[in-house]
Design a protein around this motif. Sequence first.
Motif, mmCIF file in Angstrom:
data_model
loop_
_atom_site.group_PDB
_atom_site.id
_atom_site.type_symbol
_atom_site.label_atom_id
_atom_site.label_comp_id
_atom_site.label_asym_id
_atom_site.label_seq_id
_atom_site.Cartn_x
_atom_site.Cartn_y
_atom_site.Cartn_z
ATOM 1 N N HIS A 104 0.807 -1.209 0.000
ATOM 2 C CA HIS A 104 0.000 0.000 0.000
ATOM 3 C C HIS A 104 0.843 1.263 0.000
ATOM 4 O O HIS A 104 0.381 2.320 -0.411
ATOM 5 C CB HIS A 104 -0.997 -0.017 1.161
ATOM 6 N N ALA A 105 2.102 1.163 0.424
ATOM 7 C CA ALA A 105 2.944 2.350 0.442
ATOM 8 C C ALA A 105 3.696 2.542 -0.869
ATOM 9 O O ALA A 105 4.308 3.571 -1.085
ATOM 10 C CB ALA A 105 3.941 2.261 1.599
ATOM 11 N N HIS A 155 2.694 8.837 -5.750
ATOM 12 C CA HIS A 155 3.259 8.289 -4.515
ATOM 13 C C HIS A 155 2.097 8.068 -3.544
ATOM 14 O O HIS A 155 1.409 7.068 -3.631
ATOM 15 C CB HIS A 155 4.336 9.217 -3.970
ATOM 16 N N GLU A 156 1.827 9.016 -2.643
ATOM 17 C CA GLU A 156 0.725 8.840 -1.691
ATOM 18 C C GLU A 156 -0.605 8.595 -2.403
ATOM 19 O O GLU A 156 -1.420 7.774 -1.969
ATOM 20 C CB GLU A 156 0.621 10.067 -0.780
ATOM 21 N N VAL A 157 -0.841 9.296 -3.495
ATOM 22 C CA VAL A 157 -2.117 9.187 -4.209
ATOM 23 C C VAL A 157 -2.264 7.834 -4.907
ATOM 24 O O VAL A 157 -3.371 7.420 -5.228
ATOM 25 C CB VAL A 157 -2.259 10.349 -5.229
ATOM 26 N N GLY A 158 -1.148 7.138 -5.118
ATOM 27 C CA GLY A 158 -1.206 5.841 -5.780
ATOM 28 C C GLY A 158 -1.275 4.663 -4.832
ATOM 29 O O GLY A 158 -1.283 3.511 -5.265
ATOM 30 N N ALA A 159 -1.335 4.932 -3.527
ATOM 31 C CA ALA A 159 -1.366 3.859 -2.537
ATOM 32 C C ALA A 159 -2.753 3.211 -2.475
ATOM 33 O O ALA A 159 -3.750 3.794 -2.896
ATOM 34 C CB ALA A 159 -0.982 4.420 -1.164
ATOM 35 N N ASP A 160 -2.785 1.992 -1.925
ATOM 36 C CA ASP A 160 -4.048 1.246 -1.846
ATOM 37 C C ASP A 160 -5.149 2.037 -1.157
ATOM 38 O O ASP A 160 -6.313 1.998 -1.572
ATOM 39 C CB ASP A 160 -3.844 -0.071 -1.086
ATOM 40 N N GLY A 195 6.222 15.027 1.713
ATOM 41 C CA GLY A 195 5.764 14.128 0.676
ATOM 42 C C GLY A 195 6.865 13.169 0.285
ATOM 43 O O GLY A 195 7.962 13.201 0.844
ATOM 44 N N ALA A 196 6.579 12.313 -0.715
ATOM 45 C CA ALA A 196 7.560 11.319 -1.138
ATOM 46 C C ALA A 196 8.826 11.972 -1.691
ATOM 47 O O ALA A 196 9.903 11.384 -1.671
ATOM 48 C CB ALA A 196 6.940 10.405 -2.182
ATOM 49 N N HIS A 197 8.711 13.208 -2.217
ATOM 50 C CA HIS A 197 9.850 13.907 -2.773
ATOM 51 C C HIS A 197 10.562 14.772 -1.733
ATOM 52 O O HIS A 197 11.490 15.501 -2.061
ATOM 53 C CB HIS A 197 9.421 14.801 -3.945
ATOM 54 N N GLY A 198 10.109 14.715 -0.476
ATOM 55 C CA GLY A 198 10.679 15.564 0.557
ATOM 56 C C GLY A 198 9.735 16.709 0.901
ATOM 57 O O GLY A 198 8.548 16.667 0.559
#
Length: 201
Positions: A104-105, A155-160, A195-198
């Motif tokens: 999910h991450a 990133h976050e938006v693509g999680a389960d 976020g995933a990019h910092g």
Amino acid sequence: LKPVKILYLDLIGGAAGDMLMAALVDAGASLDRIREVVSGLGLDRVRIFTKTATPGGLRARQIDVMIGDELADREHIPAEAVAEAETRYTLLGKARGPKIQTAHAAHRSYTSIRELLEKASLPDRTRAIALGAFRLLAEAEAHVHGVDIDQVEFHEVGADDAITDIVGVATAIEELAPDEIVVSPVPVARGLTKGAHGPIP
């Protein structure tokens, strides 16, 4: 004169997917129907919990998405605590449908999410709403990163849990069948978030 059913969203704190889904369930959408439709995604570790919360002393519905033994966007829940959690929540059992190996991450590309939604066992209207939402998100991501839409990596938006939120909200909108959806201005804050990019604005 036929009455018009208007869905009004007062976004006093933004539009988090789980909160929006909870509000739509409180407005009359069936949580059981949402669970049934979400199971068609094939995300076999996803379960949906709901409980009553009282923020500021006011009754509200809270919905959380659980991935395996972890509550999405919250602290890890030890396996021994899951049984206790199940006594406090109404939850979705194991999802049906073909297994899709996911974490999910882990991030997913826009194209892979589009393919997942196109192949999933979803009602046509729910699928169209979810695809439209992800298309808008992908267009925004493509713009800020300066890439083609098919190069977008969520990133976050693509999680389960995010996929579950969007499909759950789409299902609720389909069921409530409003003639019109009216949305208040979205509050825009200042500062930084992680976020995933910092750190990002």
